[in-house]
Enzyme design. Structure first.
Site, PDB file in Angstrom:
ATOM      1  N   GLU A  72      18.427  -2.251  18.928  1.00  0.00           N
ATOM      2  CA  GLU A  72      19.435  -1.561  19.748  1.00  0.00           C
ATOM      3  C   GLU A  72      18.811  -0.285  20.306  1.00  0.00           C
ATOM      4  O   GLU A  72      18.362   0.586  19.551  1.00  0.00           O
ATOM      5  CB  GLU A  72      20.699  -1.235  18.938  1.00  0.00           C
ATOM      6  CG  GLU A  72      21.740  -0.571  19.833  1.00  0.00           C
ATOM      7  CD  GLU A  72      23.132  -0.459  19.229  1.00  0.00           C
ATOM      8  OE1 GLU A  72      23.483  -1.250  18.338  1.00  0.00           O
ATOM      9  OE2 GLU A  72      23.868   0.449  19.671  1.00  0.00           O
TER      10      GLU A  72
ATOM     11  N   GLU B 209      16.957   5.994  18.887  1.00  0.00           N
ATOM     12  CA  GLU B 209      17.764   7.064  19.481  1.00  0.00           C
ATOM     13  C   GLU B 209      16.982   8.390  19.372  1.00  0.00           C
ATOM     14  O   GLU B 209      16.755   8.885  18.269  1.00  0.00           O
ATOM     15  CB  GLU B 209      19.117   7.166  18.756  1.00  0.00           C
ATOM     16  CG  GLU B 209      20.027   8.267  19.267  1.00  0.00           C
ATOM     17  CD  GLU B 209      20.231   8.246  20.778  1.00  0.00           C
ATOM     18  OE1 GLU B 209      20.845   7.314  21.287  1.00  0.00           O
ATOM     19  OE2 GLU B 209      19.741   9.192  21.462  1.00  0.00           O
TER      20      GLU B 209
ATOM     21  N   ASP C 123      11.315   7.688  22.556  1.00  0.00           N
ATOM     22  CA  ASP C 123      11.500   6.774  23.683  1.00  0.00           C
ATOM     23  C   ASP C 123      11.282   5.314  23.248  1.00  0.00           C
ATOM     24  O   ASP C 123      10.225   4.975  22.703  1.00  0.00           O
ATOM     25  CB  ASP C 123      10.478   7.166  24.759  1.00  0.00           C
ATOM     26  CG  ASP C 123      10.618   6.387  26.038  1.00  0.00           C
ATOM     27  OD1 ASP C 123      11.332   5.368  26.059  1.00  0.00           O
ATOM     28  OD2 ASP C 123       9.989   6.805  27.023  1.00  0.00           O
TER      29      ASP C 123
ATOM     30  N   ASP D 125      22.129   5.416  29.759  1.00  0.00           N
ATOM     31  CA  ASP D 125      22.433   6.541  30.654  1.00  0.00           C
ATOM     32  C   ASP D 125      22.543   6.011  32.081  1.00  0.00           C
ATOM     33  O   ASP D 125      21.619   5.364  32.582  1.00  0.00           O
ATOM     34  CB  ASP D 125      21.340   7.599  30.551  1.00  0.00           C
ATOM     35  CG  ASP D 125      21.403   8.329  29.215  1.00  0.00           C
ATOM     36  OD1 ASP D 125      22.509   8.472  28.661  1.00  0.00           O
ATOM     37  OD2 ASP D 125      20.344   8.740  28.715  1.00  0.00           O
TER      38      ASP D 125
ATOM     39  N   ASP E  60      29.742   0.638  32.326  1.00  0.00           N
ATOM     40  CA  ASP E  60      30.992   0.881  33.048  1.00  0.00           C
ATOM     41  C   ASP E  60      30.688   1.343  34.471  1.00  0.00           C
ATOM     42  O   ASP E  60      31.611   1.724  35.192  1.00  0.00           O
ATOM     43  CB  ASP E  60      31.794   1.978  32.337  1.00  0.00           C
ATOM     44  CG  ASP E  60      30.988   3.258  32.190  1.00  0.00           C
ATOM     45  OD1 ASP E  60      29.797   3.160  31.798  1.00  0.00           O
ATOM     46  OD2 ASP E  60      31.516   4.349  32.478  1.00  0.00           O
TER      47      ASP E  60
ATOM     48  N   THR F  45      32.264   1.348  21.521  1.00  0.00           N
ATOM     49  CA  THR F  45      31.349   2.470  21.241  1.00  0.00           C
ATOM     50  C   THR F  45      32.035   3.741  21.739  1.00  0.00           C
ATOM     51  O   THR F  45      33.018   3.686  22.482  1.00  0.00           O
ATOM     52  CB  THR F  45      29.993   2.331  21.975  1.00  0.00           C
ATOM     53  OG1 THR F  45      30.189   2.584  23.370  1.00  0.00           O
ATOM     54  CG2 THR F  45      29.365   0.961  21.771  1.00  0.00           C
ATOM     55  N   ARG F  46      31.491   4.863  21.336  1.00  0.00           N
ATOM     56  CA  ARG F  46      32.087   6.142  21.725  1.00  0.00           C
ATOM     57  C   ARG F  46      32.046   6.324  23.239  1.00  0.00           C
ATOM     58  O   ARG F  46      32.991   6.765  23.869  1.00  0.00           O
ATOM     59  CB  ARG F  46      31.318   7.269  21.030  1.00  0.00           C
ATOM     60  CG  ARG F  46      32.058   8.579  21.042  1.00  0.00           C
ATOM     61  CD  ARG F  46      31.383   9.585  20.160  1.00  0.00           C
ATOM     62  NE  ARG F  46      29.946   9.671  20.437  1.00  0.00           N
ATOM     63  CZ  ARG F  46      29.135  10.535  19.861  1.00  0.00           C
ATOM     64  NH1 ARG F  46      29.584  11.371  18.972  1.00  0.00           N
ATOM     65  NH2 ARG F  46      27.854  10.563  20.171  1.00  0.00           N
ATOM     66  N   TYR F  47      30.899   5.947  23.819  1.00  0.00           N
ATOM     67  CA  TYR F  47      30.758   6.096  25.264  1.00  0.00           C
ATOM     68  C   TYR F  47      31.764   5.194  25.998  1.00  0.00           C
ATOM     69  O   TYR F  47      32.360   5.584  27.003  1.00  0.00           O
ATOM     70  CB  TYR F  47      29.317   5.765  25.682  1.00  0.00           C
ATOM     71  CG  TYR F  47      29.079   6.011  27.143  1.00  0.00           C
ATOM     72  CD1 TYR F  47      28.647   7.255  27.592  1.00  0.00           C
ATOM     73  CD2 TYR F  47      29.345   5.021  28.086  1.00  0.00           C
ATOM     74  CE1 TYR F  47      28.463   7.493  28.944  1.00  0.00           C
ATOM     75  CE2 TYR F  47      29.172   5.249  29.426  1.00  0.00           C
ATOM     76  CZ  TYR F  47      28.721   6.486  29.848  1.00  0.00           C
ATOM     77  OH  TYR F  47      28.550   6.716  31.185  1.00  0.00           O
ATOM     78  N   GLU F  48      31.976   3.999  25.461  1.00  0.00           N
ATOM     79  CA  GLU F  48      32.935   3.078  26.089  1.00  0.00           C
ATOM     80  C   GLU F  48      34.347   3.667  26.046  1.00  0.00           C
ATOM     81  O   GLU F  48      35.104   3.588  27.033  1.00  0.00           O
ATOM     82  CB  GLU F  48      32.923   1.728  25.374  1.00  0.00           C
ATOM     83  CG  GLU F  48      33.913   0.752  25.972  1.00  0.00           C
ATOM     84  CD  GLU F  48      33.824  -0.623  25.333  1.00  0.00           C
ATOM     85  OE1 GLU F  48      33.199  -1.502  25.923  1.00  0.00           O
ATOM     86  OE2 GLU F  48      34.364  -0.804  24.227  1.00  0.00           O
TER      87      GLU F  48
HETATM   88  C1  LIG Z   1      25.242   6.992  27.516  1.00  0.00           C
HETATM   89  S1  LIG Z   1      24.598   7.045  25.895  1.00  0.00           S
HETATM   90  C2  LIG Z   1      25.324   5.613  25.135  1.00  0.00           C
HETATM   91  C3  LIG Z   1      25.265   5.653  23.638  1.00  0.00           C
HETATM   92  C4  LIG Z   1      25.858   4.432  22.910  1.00  0.00           C
HETATM   93  N1  LIG Z   1      25.085   3.231  23.192  1.00  0.00           N
HETATM   94  C5  LIG Z   1      27.309   4.233  23.269  1.00  0.00           C
HETATM   95  O1  LIG Z   1      27.629   3.215  23.909  1.00  0.00           O
HETATM   96  O2  LIG Z   1      28.146   5.086  22.891  1.00  0.00           O
HETATM   97  C6  LIG Z   1      22.903   6.542  26.159  1.00  0.00           C
HETATM   98  C7  LIG Z   1      22.009   6.822  24.956  1.00  0.00           C
HETATM   99  O3  LIG Z   1      20.699   6.325  25.221  1.00  0.00           O
HETATM  100  C8  LIG Z   1      19.744   7.223  24.676  1.00  0.00           C
HETATM  101  N2  LIG Z   1      18.486   7.021  25.445  1.00  0.00           N
HETATM  102  C9  LIG Z   1      18.242   7.385  26.715  1.00  0.00           C
HETATM  103  N3  LIG Z   1      16.993   7.052  27.080  1.00  0.00           N
HETATM  104  C10 LIG Z   1      16.437   6.448  25.993  1.00  0.00           C
HETATM  105  C11 LIG Z   1      15.148   5.905  25.747  1.00  0.00           C
HETATM  106  N4  LIG Z   1      14.197   5.911  26.667  1.00  0.00           N
HETATM  107  N5  LIG Z   1      14.910   5.359  24.521  1.00  0.00           N
HETATM  108  C12 LIG Z   1      15.892   5.344  23.579  1.00  0.00           C
HETATM  109  N6  LIG Z   1      17.123   5.857  23.763  1.00  0.00           N
HETATM  110  C13 LIG Z   1      17.391   6.403  24.951  1.00  0.00           C
HETATM  111  C14 LIG Z   1      20.374   8.601  24.874  1.00  0.00           C
HETATM  112  O4  LIG Z   1      19.863   9.568  23.973  1.00  0.00           O
HETATM  113  C15 LIG Z   1      21.850   8.295  24.632  1.00  0.00           C
HETATM  114  O5  LIG Z   1      22.214   8.506  23.279  1.00  0.00           O
END
Ligand SMILES: C[S@@+](CC[C@H](N)C(=O)[O-])C[C@H]1O[C@@H](n2cnc3c(N)ncnc32)[C@H](O)[C@@H]1O
Length: 233
Positions: free
Chosen positions: A64, A89, A116, A138, A174, A212-215
């Site tokens: 994930e 993460e 990353d 993101d 979304d 998820t929280r973001y959803e």
């Molecule tokens: C919009 S949030 C969504 C979090 C979670 N999946 C949710 O649905 O609530 C996107 C997440 O991706 C992580 N992220 C962004 N670029 C990444 C990368 N290159 N590798 C790993 N994680 C990354 C960010 O730190 C952030 O926590």
């Protein structure tokens, strides 16, 4: 890829924040004791059998990327103890939150990486994963930032290499332009089959979906979601 090339682009696809509020003492303690025990060590070669990363027997492997609040990762790891999960993460506060849950539930089928995801993907052996989850990546809604999106031809090539034949890439978003972007990129890549047969398939959350929280934030702001499943062909 050589180790210096890997280092030089250690944050190739990460453009977000790494730190939020200062961590509490217990969180700091877990970050310095539990995280090193669970972190996948990219300085050593990946095991031929990735299952060996886990201290318990696992028969499937899932990755994930960007687990954020960790709701989905914890839910899946709890419901399927025979699957090994690697969660990635880079945001420190999210990692600290996840570690607390892993400890409280005594989960042994989780390994973690706090940078990353592209670096981890390049470390993984060929054809080792059953599934990759990229949930609400993101969105980078402004056109001038689209090139920062995690879905790119380079990352689809990475996914394709590490997925087993028939392995799944699951994507939720979304943001309409990101959903279209992902469909077009997967089609152009040619190595992924979108398995939807009708609109209900991509409008319905994945089986057993915990949200998820973001959803939840997207719903509060009035946006629906698409849930795309691609199979490696
Ligand atoms: C919009 S949030 C969504 C979090 C979670 N999946 C949710 O649905 O609530 C996107 C997440 O991706 C992580 N992220 C962004 N670029 C990444 C990368 N290159 N590798 C790993 N994680 C990354 C960010 O730190 C952030 O926590």
């Amino acid at each position: 890829m050589t180790s210096s090339e890997r280092r030089s682009r250690a944050t190739e696809a990460f453009f977000g924040r790494r730190k939020g509020k200062p961590l509490r003492e217990q969180q700091l303690e877990r970050m310095s004791s539990l995280l090193p025990a669970l972190r996948v060590d990219l300085s050593t070669p990946s095991p031929e059998k990735l299952e060996e990363l886990f201290p318990v027997p696992v028969d499937k492997l899932r990755l994930e990327i960007g687990f954020g609040g960790g709701e989905h990762l914890i839910h899946r790891a709890t419901e399927t103890s025979s699957t090994g999960f690697i969660g990635v993460e880079p945001f420190v506060n999210s990692m600290a939150k996840l570690l607390a849950e892993v400890e409280a539930r005594g989960l042994r089928n989780i390994r973690l990486y706090d940078d990353d995801a592209t670096a981890l993907l390049d470390w993984l052996p060929d054809a080792c994963l059953d599934q990759i989850d990229l949930l609400y990546p993101d969105p980078w809604p402004k056109k001038k930032h689209w090139k920062r999106r995690f879905v790119s031809q380079a990352n689809l090539a990475r996914f394709h290499r590490v997925l087993k034949p028939g392995g799944l890439f699951c994507f939720a978003s979304d943001i309409d332009t990101y959903v279209n972007w992902t469909l077009v990129h997967c089609r152009d890549h040619g190595g992924f089959e979108w398995i939807a047969r009708n609109a209900a398939d991509w409008k319905t959350p994945f089986a057993g979906w915990p949200g998820t929280r973001y959803e939840a934030k997207a719903r509060r702001e009035g946006r629906g979601s698409a849930y795309l499943t691609f199979r490696k062909v």
